[in-house]
Design a protein around this motif. Structure first.
Motif, short mmCIF file in Angstrom:
data_model
loop_
_atom_site.label_atom_id
_atom_site.label_comp_id
_atom_site.label_asym_id
_atom_site.label_seq_id
_atom_site.Cartn_x
_atom_site.Cartn_y
_atom_site.Cartn_z
N ALA A 34 36.39 55.92 76.31
CA ALA A 34 35.98 55.43 74.88
C ALA A 34 36.17 55.74 74.16
O ALA A 34 36.30 56.92 74.04
N ARG A 35 36.89 55.15 73.06
CA ARG A 35 37.15 55.46 71.76
C ARG A 35 35.66 55.16 70.63
O ARG A 35 35.52 54.88 70.66
N ALA A 36 35.93 55.84 69.72
CA ALA A 36 35.02 56.00 68.57
C ALA A 36 36.17 56.48 67.77
O ALA A 36 37.42 57.27 66.93
N ARG A 37 35.44 55.64 65.75
CA ARG A 37 36.00 56.86 64.69
C ARG A 37 34.64 57.27 64.30
O ARG A 37 33.46 56.52 63.94
N LEU A 38 34.84 57.96 63.42
CA LEU A 38 33.85 59.18 63.11
C LEU A 38 34.06 59.04 61.29
O LEU A 38 35.12 59.05 61.08
N VAL A 39 33.31 57.50 60.32
CA VAL A 39 33.60 57.33 59.20
C VAL A 39 33.36 58.55 58.50
O VAL A 39 31.81 58.09 58.02
N LEU A 40 33.75 59.32 57.24
CA LEU A 40 32.82 59.63 56.04
C LEU A 40 32.34 59.72 54.88
O LEU A 40 33.37 58.43 54.37
N GLU A 41 31.59 58.71 54.66
CA GLU A 41 30.39 58.73 53.32
C GLU A 41 30.48 59.52 52.30
O GLU A 41 30.37 60.53 52.53
N GLY A 42 30.57 58.30 50.84
CA GLY A 42 30.20 59.68 49.74
C GLY A 42 30.35 60.74 49.37
O GLY A 42 32.08 60.75 49.69
N ASP A 43 29.85 62.20 49.43
CA ASP A 43 30.65 63.03 48.70
C ASP A 43 31.38 63.63 50.23
O ASP A 43 31.72 64.74 49.89
N PHE A 44 31.01 63.06 51.01
CA PHE A 44 31.41 64.20 52.52
C PHE A 44 32.55 63.71 52.80
O PHE A 44 33.76 63.16 53.52
N ALA A 45 33.61 62.36 52.17
CA ALA A 45 34.37 61.24 51.93
C ALA A 45 35.74 62.26 51.33
O ALA A 45 36.40 61.50 50.80
N ASP A 46 36.03 63.76 51.84
CA ASP A 46 36.97 64.67 51.19
C ASP A 46 37.67 65.15 51.41
O ASP A 46 36.98 65.63 53.03
N PRO A 47 38.44 64.95 51.66
CA PRO A 47 39.92 65.39 52.68
C PRO A 47 39.66 67.05 52.52
O PRO A 47 40.23 67.66 53.71
N MET A 48 39.20 67.40 51.45
CA MET A 48 39.27 69.08 51.91
C MET A 48 38.14 69.31 52.79
O MET A 48 38.32 70.58 53.08
N ALA A 49 36.65 68.79 53.08
CA ALA A 49 35.57 68.85 53.53
C ALA A 49 36.60 69.70 55.05
O ALA A 49 36.13 69.81 56.14
N VAL A 50 37.61 68.37 55.34
CA VAL A 50 37.99 68.80 56.83
C VAL A 50 39.31 69.36 56.93
O VAL A 50 39.98 69.18 57.94
N ARG A 51 39.08 69.81 55.94
CA ARG A 51 40.78 70.60 56.17
C ARG A 51 40.96 72.37 56.61
O ARG A 51 39.73 72.52 56.89
N GLY A 52 42.08 71.85 57.75
CA GLY A 52 42.02 73.12 58.60
C GLY A 52 41.26 71.94 60.67
O GLY A 52 41.41 73.14 61.63
N LEU A 53 40.18 70.76 60.35
CA LEU A 53 40.11 70.81 61.46
C LEU A 53 40.87 70.32 62.09
O LEU A 53 40.86 70.10 63.55
N GLU A 54 42.23 69.73 61.97
CA GLU A 54 42.91 69.44 62.65
C GLU A 54 44.14 70.62 63.91
O GLU A 54 43.87 70.30 65.12
N GLY A 55 42.96 71.82 63.75
CA GLY A 55 44.09 73.01 64.42
C GLY A 55 42.39 73.44 66.04
O GLY A 55 42.64 73.81 67.35
N PHE A 56 41.38 72.01 66.04
CA PHE A 56 40.84 72.11 66.92
C PHE A 56 40.61 70.52 67.73
O PHE A 56 41.39 69.70 67.01
N SER A 57 40.34 70.68 69.51
CA SER A 57 40.38 69.52 69.79
C SER A 57 39.68 68.89 70.21
O SER A 57 39.60 68.10 69.89
N HIS A 58 38.55 70.28 69.69
CA HIS A 58 37.12 68.77 70.43
C HIS A 58 36.02 69.44 69.56
O HIS A 58 36.15 71.10 68.44
N LEU A 59 35.03 68.64 68.95
CA LEU A 59 33.83 69.28 68.16
C LEU A 59 32.68 68.71 68.71
O LEU A 59 32.03 67.49 69.76
N TRP A 60 31.49 69.63 68.18
CA TRP A 60 30.16 68.86 68.43
C TRP A 60 29.70 68.32 67.27
O TRP A 60 30.21 68.09 66.02
N LEU A 61 29.33 67.60 67.52
CA LEU A 61 28.92 66.27 66.45
C LEU A 61 27.27 66.54 67.16
O LEU A 61 26.71 66.59 67.64
N THR A 62 26.36 66.29 65.83
CA THR A 62 24.87 66.05 65.18
C THR A 62 24.48 64.92 65.23
O THR A 62 24.98 65.26 63.43
#
Length: 245
Positions: A34-62
């Motif tokens: 199952a494929r999915a893409r989480l598209v960040l929006e508005g002020d949250f679509a800032d590359p700085m907000a996801v810096r370092g996330l590439e080091g994790f293989s799995h995420l919790w989404l609320t």
């Protein structure tokens, strides 16, 4: 009514293989293709907000169960119990719950910052259009409890065989270059996506349709030497799914 009310602002929206609720795996990780893409929006679509996330293989989404009604009941009927037995809503993972909040563990495949910010995911159990309100990295050393009790759901759902008609095979051969659509269909149908009130674990006379990745997958449950299996009759494009033809 509590004195304190809290406002949740979605940080982004899910784009996935599942345009509606029917057929969505009932837990994350059960349909690996199952494929999915989480598209960040508005002020949250800032590359700085996801810096370092590439080091994790799995995420919790609320997220918000946006297709569920806003009201809730203290007792629910989990599909795992056949849709008849009632348990407390807080002892379940029902989508009909206070505040309609959901939690899903997904695999992070890539972070795309070429045009805004989006996270490429797999093994998600999220309907297309789902609003996401938070992201947290998964820490297996803190959050994996192999010896935990699991109540009325002690193990993963039974997996049933899935076969394809010649007509369905012809469509797959011309449109499924990497085989992922075939695998996704098999992973979804193997879990018996039919409504719980429909003789779970047995065949019936109806043809169902589930929308997956732009196709209406027409299928039926059948008896194969005393065992349940699912047959894909056809893959249609540009048509609404149906359950009771």
């Amino acid at each position: 009514m509590p004195d304190d009310l809290y406002t949740l602002t979605p940080i982004g929206t899910i784009r996935s293989d599942f345009p509606d609720k029917f057929g969505v795996p009932r837990q994350p990780g059960l349909a690996e293709d199952a494929r999915a893409r989480l598209v960040l929006e508005g002020d949250f679509a800032d590359p700085m907000a996801v810096r370092g996330l590439e080091g994790f293989s799995h995420l919790w989404l609320t997220f918000i169960f946006h297709l569920s009604p806003p009201h809730w009941k203290a007792m629910v009927r989990p599909p795992r119990l056949g849709g008849n037995a009632r348990i407390g809503v807080f002892a379940s993972r029902s989508t009909h719950r206070p505040n309609r909040l959901g939690l899903s563990l997904v695999e992070l495949i890539d972070i795309d910052t070429r045009d805004g910010v989006s996270l490429v995911l797999k093994s998600a159990d999220l309907v297309d259009g789902t609003p996401v309100v938070d992201i947290k990295p998964y820490l297996p050393w803190a959050e994996s409890c192999p010896d935990a009790r699991t109540g009325f759901a002690p193990e993963a759902p039974t997996q049933h065989p899935v076969v394809f008609s010649a007509e369905a095979e012809a469509v797959l051969s011309s449109s499924d270059n990497d085989g992922s659509l075939r695998r996704l269909i098999a992973q979804v149908l193997a879990q018996d996506p039919r409504p719980a009130y429909r003789s779970k674990g047995s065949d019936d006379d109806r043809q169902y349709g589930v929308s997956l990745r732009g196709f209406n997958v027409r299928f039926r449950a059948e008896n194969d030497k005393g065992a349940l299996r699912f047959r894909v009759d056809a893959l249609e494009t540009g048509q609404e799914p149906g359950r009771d033809d």
